[in-house]
Design a protein around this motif. Sequence first.
Motif, mmCIF file in Angstrom:
data_model
loop_
_atom_site.group_PDB
_atom_site.id
_atom_site.type_symbol
_atom_site.label_atom_id
_atom_site.label_comp_id
_atom_site.label_asym_id
_atom_site.label_seq_id
_atom_site.Cartn_x
_atom_site.Cartn_y
_atom_site.Cartn_z
ATOM 1 N N GLU A 143 74.820 100.098 9.997
ATOM 2 C CA GLU A 143 74.578 100.969 11.147
ATOM 3 C C GLU A 143 73.874 100.210 12.279
ATOM 4 O O GLU A 143 74.222 100.343 13.444
ATOM 5 C CB GLU A 143 73.740 102.162 10.699
ATOM 6 C CG GLU A 143 73.636 103.245 11.729
ATOM 7 C CD GLU A 143 73.825 104.621 11.100
ATOM 8 O OE1 GLU A 143 73.403 104.777 9.946
ATOM 9 O OE2 GLU A 143 74.381 105.501 11.764
ATOM 10 N N ASP A 152 78.181 103.584 17.877
ATOM 11 C CA ASP A 152 77.271 104.458 17.157
ATOM 12 C C ASP A 152 78.090 105.433 16.333
ATOM 13 O O ASP A 152 78.763 106.299 16.862
ATOM 14 C CB ASP A 152 76.399 105.184 18.191
ATOM 15 C CG ASP A 152 75.525 106.229 17.538
ATOM 16 O OD1 ASP A 152 75.280 106.127 16.325
ATOM 17 O OD2 ASP A 152 75.089 107.142 18.260
ATOM 18 N N LEU A 153 78.065 105.237 15.033
ATOM 19 C CA LEU A 153 78.811 106.128 14.159
ATOM 20 C C LEU A 153 77.826 107.001 13.399
ATOM 21 O O LEU A 153 77.149 106.517 12.516
ATOM 22 C CB LEU A 153 79.639 105.330 13.159
ATOM 23 C CG LEU A 153 80.586 104.278 13.703
ATOM 24 C CD1 LEU A 153 81.207 103.499 12.573
ATOM 25 C CD2 LEU A 153 81.659 104.918 14.546
ATOM 26 N N PRO A 154 77.717 108.277 13.735
ATOM 27 C CA PRO A 154 76.789 109.139 12.994
ATOM 28 C C PRO A 154 77.157 109.204 11.523
ATOM 29 O O PRO A 154 76.306 109.377 10.679
ATOM 30 C CB PRO A 154 76.967 110.506 13.651
ATOM 31 C CG PRO A 154 77.690 110.258 14.905
ATOM 32 C CD PRO A 154 78.460 109.009 14.746
ATOM 33 N N ASP A 155 78.424 109.065 11.227
ATOM 34 C CA ASP A 155 78.845 109.158 9.848
ATOM 35 C C ASP A 155 79.347 107.802 9.367
ATOM 36 O O ASP A 155 80.519 107.480 9.469
ATOM 37 C CB ASP A 155 79.948 110.213 9.707
ATOM 38 C CG ASP A 155 80.171 110.592 8.254
ATOM 39 O OD1 ASP A 155 79.540 109.949 7.388
ATOM 40 O OD2 ASP A 155 80.962 111.497 8.001
ATOM 41 N N ILE A 156 78.395 107.025 8.847
ATOM 42 C CA ILE A 156 78.732 105.686 8.361
ATOM 43 C C ILE A 156 79.562 105.777 7.087
ATOM 44 O O ILE A 156 80.138 104.808 6.633
ATOM 45 C CB ILE A 156 77.423 104.880 8.173
ATOM 46 C CG1 ILE A 156 77.686 103.375 8.205
ATOM 47 C CG2 ILE A 156 76.690 105.272 6.918
ATOM 48 C CD1 ILE A 156 77.603 102.768 9.543
ATOM 49 N N ASP A 157 79.640 106.992 6.527
ATOM 50 C CA ASP A 157 80.427 107.231 5.318
ATOM 51 C C ASP A 157 81.876 107.604 5.623
ATOM 52 O O ASP A 157 82.681 107.760 4.710
ATOM 53 C CB ASP A 157 79.804 108.356 4.483
ATOM 54 C CG ASP A 157 78.636 107.865 3.667
ATOM 55 O OD1 ASP A 157 78.776 106.784 3.069
ATOM 56 O OD2 ASP A 157 77.601 108.544 3.621
ATOM 57 N N ALA A 158 82.174 107.764 6.901
ATOM 58 C CA ALA A 158 83.539 108.122 7.257
ATOM 59 C C ALA A 158 84.475 106.990 6.854
ATOM 60 O O ALA A 158 84.134 105.822 7.015
ATOM 61 C CB ALA A 158 83.639 108.377 8.753
#
Lengths: 279, 356
Positions: A143, A152-158
């Motif tokens: 992140e 900026d990826l709020p969902d690093i699990d995507a």
Amino acid sequence: MVTLTDTTEAAREERAPSEPVLELRGVGKTFGNIRALSGIDLKVGAGEVTCILGDNGAGKSTLIKIIAGLHAPTSGEYRVDGEPVAFTSPRQALDRGIATVYQDLALVPLMPVWRNFFLGSEIRTGFGPFRMLDVAGMRRVAEEELGKMGIDLPDIDAPVGNLSGGQRQVVAIARAVYFGARVLILDEPTAALGVKQSGVVLKYVNAARDAGLGVIFITHNPHHAFMVGDHFVVVKLGRTELDAPRSELTLEELTHHMAGGAELDALEHELKRGEGEGR
Amino acid sequence: MSQTLTMRTPGPGQGGSEKRERVGRRSPLRRFLARPEVGSLIGAVVVFAVFFAVAEPFRQAASFSTVLYASSTIGIMAVAVALLMIGGEFDLSAGVAVVTSALATAMFSYQFSLNIWAGAALALALALGIGFLNGWILVRTNLPSFLVTLSTFLMLQGLNIAVTKLVTGSVSTDNVSDMDGFASARAVFASSIPVGGVDVRITVLWWLLFAALATWVLMRTRVGNWIYAVGGNAESARAVGVPVKRVKIGLFMTVGFFAWFSGMHLLTAANGVQQSGEGVGNELLYIMAAVVGGCLLTGGYGTVVGAVIGAFIYGMTRQGIVYAGWDNNWIMFFVGAMLLLAVVINMWVRNQTSKR
């Protein structure tokens, strides 16, 4: 995207010409009796973007493969930090800090962003048979590193497959930078992208340059090249058609060299019309 | 999960007001629904409710233990088959390989007058060897695993019967139940343990233990990361330094290990005599359990927990139909219908949740 070049112009002027990290001298490659490349000279310094332009079949791919360590040149010299090298695998090139981001990006679409980021270089904790992934650490670093590149990826699990084409490029670039790349080879990063997504990628090319990396930017789009490049090499039929710094070139000249005489008029016409509408 | 960005040096030409690239945040419910095993979980609840309503014996703890036992015999293998499937391959020889292991243990022990455990060790080497061969041929030839393991399946099916006849003169092995080590082997592979007044077969405990272990490996170790990667995109995985061939061979050998384990159960549960013609068709039940549990047949996606639920659905259906007093012959029809339904639901759920 236009402001991009303006704001970095000043920074570009200040930089003193650095010692090349990577240098090719008279490099050539023959496959049997086919001469794919001959007499190619190339210098890439830290904090410089060198654009390699050429039409399909010009020898760009062969050139990248030589730099990336997939092919050995049949003539000429390949130097890294001034010393001649003879890579026999991409791993060796990687160990010298020369990282290639290919068009297919080497990402696994179904896996989360952070797993992709660390794939093949996972961080582990514990010891012996209980060595396990440092999931929290890898998520945090992934992140942070993407943040540094301004993504900026709020969902690093995507899963990576959910990202846009441009974002995927950036993940691959950020990964190469984090794992110690000093020279980044970008193989047609904007080829399959739309205008907006191309802009995203070009921004990160600039970010990588400003982080002190040497960037080799392969493209057949002179507009994209001119927006980020410090130095331009046009390859045509396996030979260097043009080798010039930014200060000695205009976009028109670059396009001219790219297109060659006969196609020039039509292309210039098209280009002018495109500019008129775009600005 | 708080994910605050502590470091961010904006690139040049990137004004502060400029909108950054974002990926939509998914709600917790959506995250849950996006899990691969959700479809099978819903299916398990439905199947449980149906048999609970129609079959009176299904409601008793003892018969539930039988359901778990039926689930575990398929489920133990489904754990390994799910790992293999996530790694992008499948193994049609897994069903007969179980019987091969049981036959090998019995014949090695009897013919060489060995302790059962020594025979089992030789059989383990054989089972791992079969797995290695499957994997090695696959990575050397780049043939699809369907063809490679179909060949092994047919060869093992023939070998099981032919070699057994050659060695023992009949289609089953000699009785090894009075040999040294059989009692302890039986205790490990085929005993019952009283849990809360109900006898639970030990395979149920092994099944859950293996499933937990495999889940840990898959989610929390480097090898697990690699398994997802080689199944998801082998070329990309290779490009970033994942030893694709070793991972694939290792997965086939894992199936080999579990086949050996199941074979040991088969032999010890059958009182030391193994029939040589069994096991055919079970390989598809393992695959069925994994797919019902949400594993993609094309690899790179799925969980072991899903395969456990898939095997549980199979066990409930198999025993539930018996308890409901229906004709046995309906079992496979229902299992097949379940598979079709599960695959369609899984696909639908996946499409729904991946929409943004």
